[in-house]
Design a protein around this motif. Structure first.
Motif, mmCIF file in Angstrom:
data_model
loop_
_atom_site.group_PDB
_atom_site.id
_atom_site.type_symbol
_atom_site.label_atom_id
_atom_site.label_comp_id
_atom_site.label_asym_id
_atom_site.label_seq_id
_atom_site.Cartn_x
_atom_site.Cartn_y
_atom_site.Cartn_z
ATOM 1 N N TYR A 31 0.840 -1.197 0.000
ATOM 2 C CA TYR A 31 0.000 0.000 0.000
ATOM 3 C C TYR A 31 0.874 1.245 0.000
ATOM 4 O O TYR A 31 2.031 1.208 0.422
ATOM 5 C CB TYR A 31 -0.977 0.000 1.180
ATOM 6 N N ALA A 32 0.306 2.346 -0.490
ATOM 7 C CA ALA A 32 1.038 3.614 -0.551
ATOM 8 C C ALA A 32 0.983 4.346 0.787
ATOM 9 O O ALA A 32 1.986 4.905 1.232
ATOM 10 C CB ALA A 32 0.466 4.498 -1.658
ATOM 11 N N ASP A 84 -4.579 3.522 0.736
ATOM 12 C CA ASP A 84 -4.340 3.908 -0.654
ATOM 13 C C ASP A 84 -3.339 2.967 -1.309
ATOM 14 O O ASP A 84 -2.371 2.528 -0.667
ATOM 15 C CB ASP A 84 -3.760 5.328 -0.731
ATOM 16 N N TYR A 85 -3.573 2.698 -2.591
ATOM 17 C CA TYR A 85 -2.680 1.869 -3.404
ATOM 18 C C TYR A 85 -2.361 2.611 -4.696
ATOM 19 O O TYR A 85 -3.261 3.201 -5.292
ATOM 20 C CB TYR A 85 -3.345 0.540 -3.774
ATOM 21 N N ASN A 86 -1.121 2.550 -5.140
ATOM 22 C CA ASN A 86 -0.736 3.092 -6.444
ATOM 23 C C ASN A 86 -0.826 1.951 -7.462
ATOM 24 O O ASN A 86 0.048 1.106 -7.527
ATOM 25 C CB ASN A 86 0.684 3.661 -6.396
ATOM 26 N N ASN A 88 -1.296 2.436 -10.861
ATOM 27 C CA ASN A 88 -0.670 2.864 -12.118
ATOM 28 C C ASN A 88 -1.338 2.262 -13.348
ATOM 29 O O ASN A 88 -0.671 1.943 -14.333
ATOM 30 C CB ASN A 88 0.831 2.550 -12.101
ATOM 31 N N ASP A 118 -8.827 7.272 -8.318
ATOM 32 C CA ASP A 118 -8.403 8.623 -8.692
ATOM 33 C C ASP A 118 -9.351 9.693 -8.150
ATOM 34 O O ASP A 118 -9.694 10.656 -8.829
ATOM 35 C CB ASP A 118 -8.253 8.734 -10.211
ATOM 36 N N LEU A 145 -5.163 4.982 -11.468
ATOM 37 C CA LEU A 145 -3.797 5.184 -11.000
ATOM 38 C C LEU A 145 -3.709 5.005 -9.486
ATOM 39 O O LEU A 145 -2.827 4.334 -8.980
ATOM 40 C CB LEU A 145 -3.303 6.572 -11.394
ATOM 41 N N LYS A 146 -4.653 5.632 -8.761
ATOM 42 C CA LYS A 146 -4.652 5.568 -7.296
ATOM 43 C C LYS A 146 -5.979 4.986 -6.819
ATOM 44 O O LYS A 146 -7.038 5.541 -7.080
ATOM 45 C CB LYS A 146 -4.453 6.946 -6.693
ATOM 46 N N GLN A 148 -8.298 3.840 -3.550
ATOM 47 C CA GLN A 148 -8.461 4.118 -2.127
ATOM 48 C C GLN A 148 -9.616 3.280 -1.585
ATOM 49 O O GLN A 148 -10.713 3.286 -2.146
ATOM 50 C CB GLN A 148 -8.733 5.600 -1.885
#
Length: 172
Positions: A31-32, A84-86, A88, A118, A145-146, A148
């Motif tokens: 996770y980010a 949150d996860y990136n 991409n 996003d 991309l992101k 949540q």
């Protein structure tokens, strides 16, 4: 060609690119960030007691994530937390099962799970209560991309509620 290459010797099959339908469990993706009380989010299983599996209406999940919300203890008094996860743009679907963990099935509180891509809401389930059957989700995350994941308790300073996203998979 700029694509990955794989060869299966058993079937004598070569392939380029990502195999359709391949997936990663969400709890195995880094996770980010976590917003809210970091100690209230768990991956694969609960930590207290150690190894307790996520369970919704007697259905145990070996993978997933859970959030303990609105507890009166000294370490957790939050009613909302997000992860949150990136991504991409690498995935097409997020699937899994959502519900309230059996540990808090008698809570007077209810919970919500919101999935955003996003910044835009892609999925929302409100008024989840303990004892309800797990609900299957299938969310399109193509091009996101992101990602949540938001866990939220309905009552502030109400009763503890444990929300689970079980067998969560990101599908390519």
């Amino acid at each position: 060609m700029g694509e990955s290459f794989a060869y299966d010797g058993k079937s004598k099959t070569a392939s380029f690119g990502t195999k359709a339908g391949t997936f990663k469990y969400l709890d195995e993706v880094s996770y980010a960030r976590i917003d809210g009380k970091v100690d209230s989010v768990y991956f694969k299983n609960w930590k207290n007691p150690e190894g307790l599996k996520f369970t919704i209406a007697n259905q145990k999940y070996l993978h997933g994530m859970g959030a303990i919300l609105d507890s009166y203890s000294f370490y957790n008094d939050e009613e909302i937390v997000s992860v949150d996860y990136n991504l991409n743009g690498a995935y097409k679907k997020l699937t899994g099962y959502i519900g309230i963990d059996d540990y808090t099935r008698n809570s007077k509180n209810s919970g919500s799970l919101v999935i955003k891509g996003d910044g835009e809401e892609l999925f929302r389930k409100d008024e989840m209560k303990g004892g309800d059957m797990p609900e299957s989700i299938n969310v399109d995350v193509t091009g996101v991309l992101k990602l949540q994941i938001v866990f939220e308790a309905a009552l502030d300073k109400g009763e503890q509620i444990d929300i689970v996203l079980g067998d969560a998979k990101l599908i390519k």
